[in-house]
Design a protein around this motif. Structure first.
Motif, PDB file in Angstrom:
ATOM      1  N   CYS A 236       0.821  -1.210   0.000  1.00  0.00           N
ATOM      2  CA  CYS A 236       0.000   0.000   0.000  1.00  0.00           C
ATOM      3  C   CYS A 236       0.857   1.263   0.000  1.00  0.00           C
ATOM      4  O   CYS A 236       0.308   2.364  -0.192  1.00  0.00           O
ATOM      5  CB  CYS A 236      -0.961   0.012   1.189  1.00  0.00           C
ATOM      6  N   ALA A 237       2.162   1.147   0.197  1.00  0.00           N
ATOM      7  CA  ALA A 237       3.052   2.310   0.120  1.00  0.00           C
ATOM      8  C   ALA A 237       4.495   1.821   0.016  1.00  0.00           C
ATOM      9  O   ALA A 237       4.838   0.750   0.537  1.00  0.00           O
ATOM     10  CB  ALA A 237       2.889   3.219   1.341  1.00  0.00           C
ATOM     11  N   ARG A 238       5.321   2.606  -0.652  1.00  0.00           N
ATOM     12  CA  ARG A 238       6.756   2.321  -0.708  1.00  0.00           C
ATOM     13  C   ARG A 238       7.510   3.625  -0.905  1.00  0.00           C
ATOM     14  O   ARG A 238       7.024   4.549  -1.570  1.00  0.00           O
ATOM     15  CB  ARG A 238       7.086   1.315  -1.815  1.00  0.00           C
ATOM     16  N   TRP A 239       8.674   3.693  -0.302  1.00  0.00           N
ATOM     17  CA  TRP A 239       9.454   4.924  -0.298  1.00  0.00           C
ATOM     18  C   TRP A 239      10.919   4.625  -0.593  1.00  0.00           C
ATOM     19  O   TRP A 239      11.463   3.613  -0.141  1.00  0.00           O
ATOM     20  CB  TRP A 239       9.388   5.603   1.075  1.00  0.00           C
ATOM     21  N   LEU A 240      11.553   5.518  -1.327  1.00  0.00           N
ATOM     22  CA  LEU A 240      13.004   5.460  -1.485  1.00  0.00           C
ATOM     23  C   LEU A 240      13.695   5.957  -0.228  1.00  0.00           C
ATOM     24  O   LEU A 240      14.778   5.496   0.119  1.00  0.00           O
ATOM     25  CB  LEU A 240      13.428   6.283  -2.704  1.00  0.00           C
ATOM     26  N   THR A 241      13.054   6.923   0.443  1.00  0.00           N
ATOM     27  CA  THR A 241      13.528   7.422   1.732  1.00  0.00           C
ATOM     28  C   THR A 241      12.310   7.687   2.596  1.00  0.00           C
ATOM     29  O   THR A 241      11.467   8.506   2.237  1.00  0.00           O
ATOM     30  CB  THR A 241      14.354   8.716   1.583  1.00  0.00           C
ATOM     31  N   LEU A 242      12.220   7.009   3.726  1.00  0.00           N
ATOM     32  CA  LEU A 242      11.038   7.109   4.575  1.00  0.00           C
ATOM     33  C   LEU A 242      11.277   8.060   5.731  1.00  0.00           C
ATOM     34  O   LEU A 242      12.346   8.059   6.342  1.00  0.00           O
ATOM     35  CB  LEU A 242      10.675   5.722   5.119  1.00  0.00           C
ATOM     36  N   ASP A 243      10.249   8.879   6.026  1.00  0.00           N
ATOM     37  CA  ASP A 243      10.279   9.719   7.221  1.00  0.00           C
ATOM     38  C   ASP A 243       8.993   9.494   8.005  1.00  0.00           C
ATOM     39  O   ASP A 243       8.039   8.863   7.525  1.00  0.00           O
ATOM     40  CB  ASP A 243      10.451  11.201   6.869  1.00  0.00           C
ATOM     41  N   ALA A 244       8.936  10.018   9.209  1.00  0.00           N
ATOM     42  CA  ALA A 244       7.819   9.746  10.108  1.00  0.00           C
ATOM     43  C   ALA A 244       6.512  10.316   9.589  1.00  0.00           C
ATOM     44  O   ALA A 244       5.449   9.695   9.725  1.00  0.00           O
ATOM     45  CB  ALA A 244       8.130  10.316  11.494  1.00  0.00           C
ATOM     46  N   THR A 245       6.561  11.492   8.983  1.00  0.00           N
ATOM     47  CA  THR A 245       5.329  12.120   8.504  1.00  0.00           C
ATOM     48  C   THR A 245       4.664  11.292   7.418  1.00  0.00           C
ATOM     49  O   THR A 245       3.444  11.076   7.428  1.00  0.00           O
ATOM     50  CB  THR A 245       5.632  13.531   7.971  1.00  0.00           C
ATOM     51  N   ARG A 246       5.447  10.821   6.487  1.00  0.00           N
ATOM     52  CA  ARG A 246       4.865  10.052   5.387  1.00  0.00           C
ATOM     53  C   ARG A 246       4.427   8.655   5.847  1.00  0.00           C
ATOM     54  O   ARG A 246       3.467   8.103   5.306  1.00  0.00           O
ATOM     55  CB  ARG A 246       5.848   9.965   4.228  1.00  0.00           C
ATOM     56  N   LEU A 247       5.106   8.095   6.835  1.00  0.00           N
ATOM     57  CA  LEU A 247       4.657   6.819   7.375  1.00  0.00           C
ATOM     58  C   LEU A 247       3.302   6.976   8.057  1.00  0.00           C
ATOM     59  O   LEU A 247       2.401   6.148   7.870  1.00  0.00           O
ATOM     60  CB  LEU A 247       5.688   6.278   8.367  1.00  0.00           C
ATOM     61  N   GLN A 248       3.132   8.040   8.826  1.00  0.00           N
ATOM     62  CA  GLN A 248       1.852   8.279   9.491  1.00  0.00           C
ATOM     63  C   GLN A 248       0.743   8.497   8.471  1.00  0.00           C
ATOM     64  O   GLN A 248      -0.375   7.986   8.617  1.00  0.00           O
ATOM     65  CB  GLN A 248       1.972   9.495  10.411  1.00  0.00           C
ATOM     66  N   ALA A 249       1.036   9.247   7.401  1.00  0.00           N
ATOM     67  CA  ALA A 249       0.029   9.502   6.368  1.00  0.00           C
ATOM     68  C   ALA A 249      -0.380   8.211   5.670  1.00  0.00           C
ATOM     69  O   ALA A 249      -1.562   7.995   5.377  1.00  0.00           O
ATOM     70  CB  ALA A 249       0.559  10.510   5.354  1.00  0.00           C
ATOM     71  N   ALA A 250       0.574   7.334   5.410  1.00  0.00           N
ATOM     72  CA  ALA A 250       0.257   6.059   4.745  1.00  0.00           C
ATOM     73  C   ALA A 250      -0.587   5.164   5.640  1.00  0.00           C
ATOM     74  O   ALA A 250      -1.521   4.500   5.171  1.00  0.00           O
ATOM     75  CB  ALA A 250       1.545   5.345   4.342  1.00  0.00           C
ATOM     76  N   LEU A 251      -0.297   5.119   6.924  1.00  0.00           N
ATOM     77  CA  LEU A 251      -1.085   4.307   7.846  1.00  0.00           C
ATOM     78  C   LEU A 251      -2.492   4.859   7.998  1.00  0.00           C
ATOM     79  O   LEU A 251      -3.464   4.099   8.095  1.00  0.00           O
ATOM     80  CB  LEU A 251      -0.390   4.234   9.197  1.00  0.00           C
ATOM     81  N   ASP A 252      -2.638   6.185   8.016  1.00  0.00           N
ATOM     82  CA  ASP A 252      -3.972   6.784   8.075  1.00  0.00           C
ATOM     83  C   ASP A 252      -4.763   6.475   6.808  1.00  0.00           C
ATOM     84  O   ASP A 252      -5.985   6.275   6.859  1.00  0.00           O
ATOM     85  CB  ASP A 252      -3.859   8.295   8.263  1.00  0.00           C
ATOM     86  N   GLN A 253      -4.083   6.452   5.669  1.00  0.00           N
ATOM     87  CA  GLN A 253      -4.753   6.134   4.407  1.00  0.00           C
ATOM     88  C   GLN A 253      -5.206   4.675   4.382  1.00  0.00           C
ATOM     89  O   GLN A 253      -6.280   4.361   3.858  1.00  0.00           O
ATOM     90  CB  GLN A 253      -3.799   6.398   3.238  1.00  0.00           C
ATOM     91  N   ALA A 254      -4.395   3.792   4.932  1.00  0.00           N
ATOM     92  CA  ALA A 254      -4.719   2.367   4.911  1.00  0.00           C
ATOM     93  C   ALA A 254      -5.728   1.970   5.978  1.00  0.00           C
ATOM     94  O   ALA A 254      -6.351   0.912   5.860  1.00  0.00           O
ATOM     95  CB  ALA A 254      -3.438   1.540   5.089  1.00  0.00           C
ATOM     96  N   CYS A 255      -5.917   2.802   7.002  1.00  0.00           N
ATOM     97  CA  CYS A 255      -6.902   2.536   8.063  1.00  0.00           C
ATOM     98  C   CYS A 255      -7.825   3.735   8.206  1.00  0.00           C
ATOM     99  O   CYS A 255      -7.746   4.477   9.193  1.00  0.00           O
ATOM    100  CB  CYS A 255      -6.221   2.251   9.395  1.00  0.00           C
ATOM    101  N   PRO A 256      -8.670   3.994   7.223  1.00  0.00           N
ATOM    102  CA  PRO A 256      -9.533   5.187   7.287  1.00  0.00           C
ATOM    103  C   PRO A 256     -10.528   5.066   8.427  1.00  0.00           C
ATOM    104  O   PRO A 256     -11.235   4.067   8.558  1.00  0.00           O
ATOM    105  CB  PRO A 256     -10.233   5.192   5.921  1.00  0.00           C
ATOM    106  N   ASP A 257     -10.592   6.093   9.267  1.00  0.00           N
ATOM    107  CA  ASP A 257     -11.505   6.048  10.406  1.00  0.00           C
ATOM    108  C   ASP A 257     -12.612   7.071  10.299  1.00  0.00           C
ATOM    109  O   ASP A 257     -13.344   7.305  11.250  1.00  0.00           O
ATOM    110  CB  ASP A 257     -10.746   6.269  11.715  1.00  0.00           C
TER     111      ASP A 257
END
Length: 358
Positions: A236-257
């Motif tokens: 559901c997401a992949r990054w060449l360079t991962l940071d905390a902000t983009r990880l949080q955004a991807a998890l929110d996208q994958a678990c819509p509440d």
């Protein structure tokens, strides 16, 4: 079609019927169950909103359509419906013994894991478009061989998986904070460090990659890249360079509440089974139905009635679009031009038109 109807969920043969060739019905039902299991569990446990079930339906409807298309090709090859299909089948069978270019025409595949390329759970802000190798959005992971009788899929499953490629001895602190916060919500998230020769602090497991084979298959060229896998093991997401902000955004996208903004909970427009109608362009959420009806009647009384438009597309005040719309609706009349003199029009029983002065 929609596999989710209120509190009733359709799956397997109850949702789709496939040709008998290739055991596609059973294989597709297994994939349906794998998808439904985690979607439904996350909604029941309150980890995601109900629109996660809508995503399950959209993904599996698309997969069923692709599989039905493949099954149709197999059926037409094994049981040609016409003389033309039979000639093609016979030609492929005879030429394939000596000509390599016709061998791909054999439709041998009986089932495959579907790629959810357009899933709403895919992260829109990651680096998917920058990769030149590796599984893309919605694809299953590549099952890397790690050793004798040891493969990547043996180490995945049970929740979300974060594959973090690093040579550092520890996971970056901002990433660890995001992981801890997600786990505090009850979402299962396992961090796997790939590439390091020793255990990485903050990761549950570490997979060595001494020859770089793992990184090459996943298109990672430097330390800090990552892949995020769903509980059903789709990217559901992949990054060449991962940071905390983009990880949080991807998890929110994958678990819509949150529910979709164009759905309201007006009890007057609620449908049986807990489903609600989507708000139209001219609808005000929560507005009483009686008020809406009165406003509609008042607006109809104020609209002028005039003669039918006789202009062509080149001279119509509304341009080509206005002319086409007028032609499509023969009962509607143009409010710009008067009725031509001497031309009687068919009157509706509920209206009284003044006599023509000419």
């Amino acid at each position: 079609p929609d596999y989710v109807q209120g509190r009733v969920l359709f799956t397997g043969d109850a949702a789709h019927l496939l040709p008998i060739f290739g055991v596609r019905g059973a294989n597709t039902a297994f994939q349906d169950a794998q998808s439904l299991a985690w979607h439904l569990a996350y909604v029941v446990k309150g980890l995601a909103g109900e629109r996660l079930l809508a995503n399950h339906s959209a993904e599996r409807v698309g997969a069923a359509r692709d599989i039905i298309d493949e099954a149709g090709k197999s059926t037409r090859f094994m049981a040609p419906p016409t003389r033309g299909f039979r000639m093609l089948r016979d030609a492929v069978l005879s030429l394939s013994r000596t000509q390599e270019f016709v061998r791909p025409l054999y439709h041998w595949r009986t089932s495959r894991q579907h790629e959810y390329t357009h899933s709403m759970l895919n992260s829109p802000g990651d680096d998917d478009a920058l990769f030149t190798e590796g599984p893309a959005h919605g694809a299953p992971p590549r099952n890397i061989r790690l050793g004798a009788n040891d493969f990547l899929l043996d180490h995945l499953g049970g929740g979300f998986d974060l594959l973090y490629f690093t040579d550092a001895p520890a996971l970056p602190e901002p990433l660890r904070q995001v992981v801890d916060a997600v786990r505090a919500r009850g979402v299962a998230l396992r961090v796997t460090a790939v590439g390091a020769g020793a255990p990485v602090q903050g990761a549950e497991q570490t997979l060595a990659d001494a020859d770089g084979h793992f990184r090459q298959r996943y298109g990672i060229t430097a330390s800090g890249g990552a892949y995020l896998l769903r509980p059903d093991q789709h990217v559901c997401a992949r990054w060449l360079t991962l940071d905390a902000t983009r990880l949080q955004a991807a998890l929110d996208q994958a678990c819509p509440d949150k529910e979709t903004p164009d759905v309201h909970t007006d009890p007057e427009t609620a449908r049986p089974g807990g489903r609600v109608r989507r708000a139209g362009p001219g609808h005000r959420p929560g507005r009483p139905r009686a008020d809406r009806a009165a406003a509609g009647q008042a607006g109809a009384a104020e609209r002028p009635r005039a003669g039918r438009c006789r202009r062509g597309a080149a001279t119509h005040p509304g341009g080509l679009a206005g002319f086409v719309n007028a032609a499509r609706r023969p009962r509607r009349r143009c409010a710009i031009l008067p009725r031509p003199p001497g031309r009687a029009l068919a009157r509706r029983p509920t209206f009284q038109e003044p006599p023509c002065p000419h």
